[in-house]
Design a protein around this motif. Structure first.
Motif, short mmCIF file in Angstrom:
data_model
loop_
_atom_site.label_atom_id
_atom_site.label_comp_id
_atom_site.label_asym_id
_atom_site.label_seq_id
_atom_site.Cartn_x
_atom_site.Cartn_y
_atom_site.Cartn_z
N ASN A 24 0.83 -1.20 0.00
CA ASN A 24 0.00 0.00 0.00
C ASN A 24 0.87 1.25 0.00
OD1 ASN A 24 -2.34 -1.51 0.03
ND2 ASN A 24 -2.53 -1.48 2.26
N HIS A 25 1.98 1.20 0.73
CA HIS A 25 2.89 2.34 0.80
C HIS A 25 3.50 2.63 -0.57
CE1 HIS A 25 5.86 5.10 2.50
NE2 HIS A 25 6.79 4.45 1.83
N GLN A 26 3.94 1.58 -1.25
CA GLN A 26 4.58 1.74 -2.55
C GLN A 26 3.59 2.20 -3.60
OE1 GLN A 26 6.40 -2.06 -3.23
NE2 GLN A 26 8.07 -1.71 -1.81
N ASN A 27 2.31 1.83 -3.46
CA ASN A 27 1.30 2.20 -4.44
C ASN A 27 0.60 3.51 -4.10
OD1 ASN A 27 1.61 -0.05 -6.16
ND2 ASN A 27 0.42 -1.32 -4.76
N ASP A 28 0.95 4.11 -2.96
CA ASP A 28 0.36 5.37 -2.57
C ASP A 28 0.74 6.44 -3.60
OD1 ASP A 28 0.94 8.13 -0.91
OD2 ASP A 28 -0.88 7.11 -0.24
N PRO A 29 -0.26 7.15 -4.17
CA PRO A 29 0.05 8.15 -5.21
C PRO A 29 1.07 9.18 -4.78
CG PRO A 29 -2.30 7.72 -5.13
CD PRO A 29 -1.70 7.00 -3.96
N LYS A 30 1.02 9.62 -3.54
CA LYS A 30 1.97 10.63 -3.07
C LYS A 30 3.39 10.09 -3.08
CE LYS A 30 3.37 14.46 -1.08
NZ LYS A 30 3.45 15.75 -1.83
N ILE A 31 3.56 8.83 -2.66
CA ILE A 31 4.88 8.21 -2.66
C ILE A 31 5.38 8.04 -4.09
CG2 ILE A 31 6.22 6.18 -2.00
CD1 ILE A 31 5.29 7.89 0.35
N LYS A 32 4.50 7.55 -4.96
CA LYS A 32 4.86 7.37 -6.37
C LYS A 32 5.20 8.71 -7.02
CE LYS A 32 2.21 4.62 -8.79
NZ LYS A 32 0.97 4.00 -9.33
N PHE A 33 4.47 9.75 -6.62
CA PHE A 33 4.69 11.08 -7.18
C PHE A 33 6.09 11.58 -6.89
CE2 PHE A 33 4.09 15.79 -6.92
CZ PHE A 33 3.71 16.01 -8.23
N GLU A 34 6.58 11.31 -5.70
CA GLU A 34 7.90 11.77 -5.29
C GLU A 34 9.03 10.93 -5.89
OE1 GLU A 34 7.71 11.86 -1.05
OE2 GLU A 34 6.39 13.61 -0.98
N PHE A 243 9.30 21.54 1.65
CA PHE A 243 7.95 21.02 1.42
C PHE A 243 7.92 19.76 0.56
CE2 PHE A 243 7.43 25.54 2.31
CZ PHE A 243 6.34 25.56 3.19
N SER A 244 9.08 19.20 0.25
CA SER A 244 9.15 18.03 -0.65
C SER A 244 8.49 18.32 -1.99
CB SER A 244 8.50 16.81 0.01
OG SER A 244 9.18 16.45 1.19
N LEU A 245 8.59 19.55 -2.44
CA LEU A 245 8.00 19.96 -3.72
C LEU A 245 8.70 19.22 -4.86
CD1 LEU A 245 6.08 22.12 -5.13
CD2 LEU A 245 8.18 23.46 -5.45
N VAL A 246 7.90 18.70 -5.80
CA VAL A 246 8.44 18.05 -6.99
C VAL A 246 8.42 19.07 -8.13
CG1 VAL A 246 8.23 16.13 -8.60
CG2 VAL A 246 7.56 15.83 -6.19
N VAL A 247 9.57 19.26 -8.77
CA VAL A 247 9.68 20.28 -9.81
C VAL A 247 9.81 19.61 -11.18
CG1 VAL A 247 10.98 22.28 -10.66
CG2 VAL A 247 10.80 21.86 -8.19
N PHE A 248 8.90 19.97 -12.09
CA PHE A 248 8.91 19.46 -13.45
C PHE A 248 9.33 20.58 -14.40
CE2 PHE A 248 5.73 17.14 -11.03
CZ PHE A 248 6.07 15.81 -11.30
N THR A 249 10.16 20.25 -15.38
CA THR A 249 10.57 21.24 -16.36
C THR A 249 10.27 20.72 -17.77
OG1 THR A 249 12.83 20.33 -16.37
CG2 THR A 249 12.39 22.20 -14.91
N VAL A 250 10.11 21.66 -18.69
CA VAL A 250 9.90 21.32 -20.09
C VAL A 250 10.89 22.12 -20.92
CG1 VAL A 250 8.30 21.25 -22.03
CG2 VAL A 250 7.44 20.98 -19.70
N SER A 251 11.72 21.43 -21.68
CA SER A 251 12.69 22.09 -22.56
C SER A 251 12.33 21.78 -24.01
CB SER A 251 14.12 21.60 -22.26
OG SER A 251 14.23 20.20 -22.52
N SER A 252 12.67 22.72 -24.89
CA SER A 252 12.43 22.51 -26.32
C SER A 252 13.70 22.74 -27.13
CB SER A 252 11.32 23.45 -26.81
OG SER A 252 11.64 24.79 -26.55
N GLU A 253 14.78 23.10 -26.44
CA GLU A 253 16.07 23.32 -27.10
C GLU A 253 17.18 22.66 -26.29
OE1 GLU A 253 16.61 27.51 -27.46
OE2 GLU A 253 14.71 27.85 -28.49
N ASN A 254 18.26 22.30 -26.98
CA ASN A 254 19.45 21.74 -26.32
C ASN A 254 19.07 20.64 -25.33
OD1 ASN A 254 21.11 23.70 -27.65
ND2 ASN A 254 20.46 25.20 -26.13
N LYS A 255 18.51 19.57 -25.87
CA LYS A 255 17.96 18.50 -25.04
C LYS A 255 18.94 17.97 -23.99
CE LYS A 255 15.88 13.89 -25.35
NZ LYS A 255 15.41 12.82 -26.29
#
Length: 279
Positions: A24-34, A243-255
Motif C-alpha cells: 500500500n505504501h509503494q502504491n500510494d500516489p503521493k509516494i509514487k509522485f515523489e 515542502f518536498s516539492l516536486v519540480v517538473f521542467t519542459v525544454s524545447s532546445e538543447n535536449k
C-alpha cells in the motif's frame, strides 16, 4: 506444541500485514509522485496506440474531456499517475459550457475592459470571485475527480505574476488562488496538485496546497545563466527541501544540456515540442 503453533501463526500474520502495508505504501500516489523519473504532457485525443504509449510513462498530464473513466483506470492499472488539465486564470472562447456559467464579476478587468489574449483566444479571469471558484470546482469534480484521476494540473496560474497587475489586484488574485487551492485539498485530500509557473505566488501563498510545480521553456543556456532564472532555481531548491516539492521542467532546445541541468537541480525534465496537442 501449542506455543510453537501460536508463534508460527503469529509470524505468518505479522509477515502478511507487513507485506500489505509495504504494498500500500509503494502504491500510494503521493509516494509514487515523489519517485517519478519521466512524464508526458499530451492534450490531444487518444487512440488505442497512444493509450499504450501513455502507459509507459510514470506520469501523464492530459485533457480530461477526451478520456473516459475506463481509460483512466486502464492507465492507472499500469502504475501511471494521471493528471487532468484545468485552466485557472483563463477561459477559452471554445469552452462555451463554462462561459455560459460566468457572470461579469468572474472576469478580470483593466481600465474597465476585459483582458483578452488573441494568441490563445482566451480571457483573463478573476480567481478572487467566489462564483468563479465554484465554477472551477464543479469542473474539477465532473471532469477529473469523478473519472478517477490521481491529480490536477493547474494551468495559467502564472498569469497572476505575469500580467503586471497593481499591488491591490495582485494580492487579491493571490489570495483568491490560495483559497481555491485550499478548497481543492479540503474537498479532495488525496488529489495531487501541480501548479504551472507563478513562482512568487507559489512561494508566498500556494505552497502549502501544492505538490508539484512546472517550469516551461526551461532551456539551456538561458536558465543556466539568466539572473532571474537562477534566482527562481534557488527558491525552488529551498521549497524542495522544506515542502518536498516536486519540480517538473519542459525544454524545447538543447535536449542533453537542458536535461542535465535539470537533473543537477533535482528537477524532472521533459524535452518536447511546444505543441502538446501533437504527439
Amino acid at each position: 506444541m501449542k506455543k510453537v503453533l501460536f508463534f508460527i501463526v503469529l509470524l505468518f500474520f505479522t509477515s502478511f500485514v507487513y507485506q500489505e502495508l509495504m504494498s500500500n505504501h509503494q502504491n500510494d500516489p503521493k509516494i509514487k509522485f515523489e519517485r517519478i523519473n519521466n512524464y508526458k504532457v499530451y492534450y490531444g485525443p487518444p487512440t488505442r496506440t497512444l493509450l499504450d504509449k501513455l502507459k509507459k510513462y510514470d506520469m501523464v498530464i492530459i485533457e480530461p474531456s477526451y478520456y473516459s473513466k475506463s481509460d483512466i483506470k486502464t492507465l492507472k492499472e499500469q502504475g501511471t499517475l494521471v493528471f487532468g488539465y484545468l485552466s485557472t486564470m483563463e477561459i477559452n472562447n471554445w469552452n462555451t459550457r463554462i462561459i455560459k456559467q460566468t457572470i461579469p464579476d468572474d472576469y478580470f478587468y483593466k481600465n474597465g475592459k476585459k483582458v483578452f489574449f488573441p494568441k490563445w483566444d482566451s480571457y483573463l479571469m478573476n480567481i478572487s470571485s467566489h462564483h468563479y471558484q465554484k465554477i472551477l470546482l464543479g469542473q474539477l469534480k465532473s471532469s477529473i475527480v469523478n473519472k478517477g484521476f490521481d491529480g490536477v494540473f493547474l494551468d495559467t496560474v502564472g498569469d497572476i505574476d505575469n500580467q503586471q497587475m497593481d499591488k491591490n489586484n495582485l494580492v487579491r488574485q493571490q489570495k483568491g488562488i490560495v483559497l481555491f487551492c485550499k478548497s481543492i485539498k479540503n474537498q479532495y485530500p488525496s488529489l495531487l496538485t501541480i501548479q504551472n509557473s507563478g513562482f512568487p505566488t507559489l512561494k508566498d501563498y500556494t505552497i502549502p496546497y501544492i505538490d508539484g510545480v512546472m517550469w516551461e521553456s526551461f532551456s539551456v543556456p538561458k536558465v543556466s545563466t539568466d539572473a532571474w532564472s537562477l534566482k527562481q532555481i534557488k527558491i525552488l531548491n529551498q521549497l524542495q527541501k522544506d515542502f518536498s516539492l516536486v519540480v517538473f521542467t519542459v525544454s524545447s532546445e538543447n535536449k542533453s544540456q537542458s536535461s542535465s541541468f535539470a537533473k543537477k537541480n533535482h528537477f524532472i525534465n521533459l524535452h518536447s515540442n511546444k505543441n502538446y496537442s501533437k504527439w
